[in-house]
Motif scaffolding. Sequence first.
Motif, short mmCIF file in Angstrom:
data_model
loop_
_atom_site.label_atom_id
_atom_site.label_comp_id
_atom_site.label_asym_id
_atom_site.label_seq_id
_atom_site.Cartn_x
_atom_site.Cartn_y
_atom_site.Cartn_z
N GLU A 12 0.83 -1.20 0.00
CA GLU A 12 0.00 0.00 0.00
C GLU A 12 0.86 1.26 0.00
N ILE A 13 1.93 1.24 0.77
CA ILE A 13 2.85 2.39 0.82
C ILE A 13 3.49 2.60 -0.54
N GLU A 14 3.90 1.52 -1.19
CA GLU A 14 4.51 1.61 -2.51
C GLU A 14 3.52 2.19 -3.52
N LEU A 15 2.27 1.74 -3.49
CA LEU A 15 1.27 2.26 -4.42
C LEU A 15 1.00 3.75 -4.16
N CYS A 16 0.94 4.14 -2.91
CA CYS A 16 0.74 5.56 -2.59
C CYS A 16 1.91 6.39 -3.11
N GLY A 17 3.10 5.87 -2.97
CA GLY A 17 4.28 6.56 -3.50
C GLY A 17 4.21 6.72 -5.00
N GLU A 18 3.81 5.67 -5.70
CA GLU A 18 3.67 5.74 -7.15
C GLU A 18 2.64 6.78 -7.55
N LEU A 19 1.54 6.84 -6.81
CA LEU A 19 0.52 7.85 -7.10
C LEU A 19 1.03 9.26 -6.85
N MET A 20 1.80 9.45 -5.79
CA MET A 20 2.35 10.77 -5.50
C MET A 20 3.32 11.21 -6.59
N ARG A 30 -5.52 17.52 -11.81
CA ARG A 30 -5.64 16.24 -11.12
C ARG A 30 -5.27 15.10 -12.05
N ILE A 36 -4.65 7.08 -13.14
CA ILE A 36 -4.59 6.38 -11.84
C ILE A 36 -4.60 4.88 -12.08
N LEU A 40 -1.63 2.27 -11.08
CA LEU A 40 -1.91 1.13 -10.20
C LEU A 40 -1.95 -0.20 -10.93
#
Length: 54
Positions: A12-20, A30, A36, A40
């Motif tokens: 989950e942290i890795e995916l959030c980083g990729e989104l950021m 946006r 997105i 993902l």
Amino acid sequence: MADHQDRVALAEIELCGELMIAASAVGEGRLSFARIDEVLEVGRAEPPEPCRLR
């Protein structure tokens, strides 16, 4: 059990980083839903039918 939870949390942290990272590349505005999904690595599908209680 804790090992599984740790792996899920790290994913989950890795995916959030990729989104950021993707969001910072956009500049203004946006991320589109398509972008997105691309970040993902998922495809958008029709939502499942709602559960109906008997």
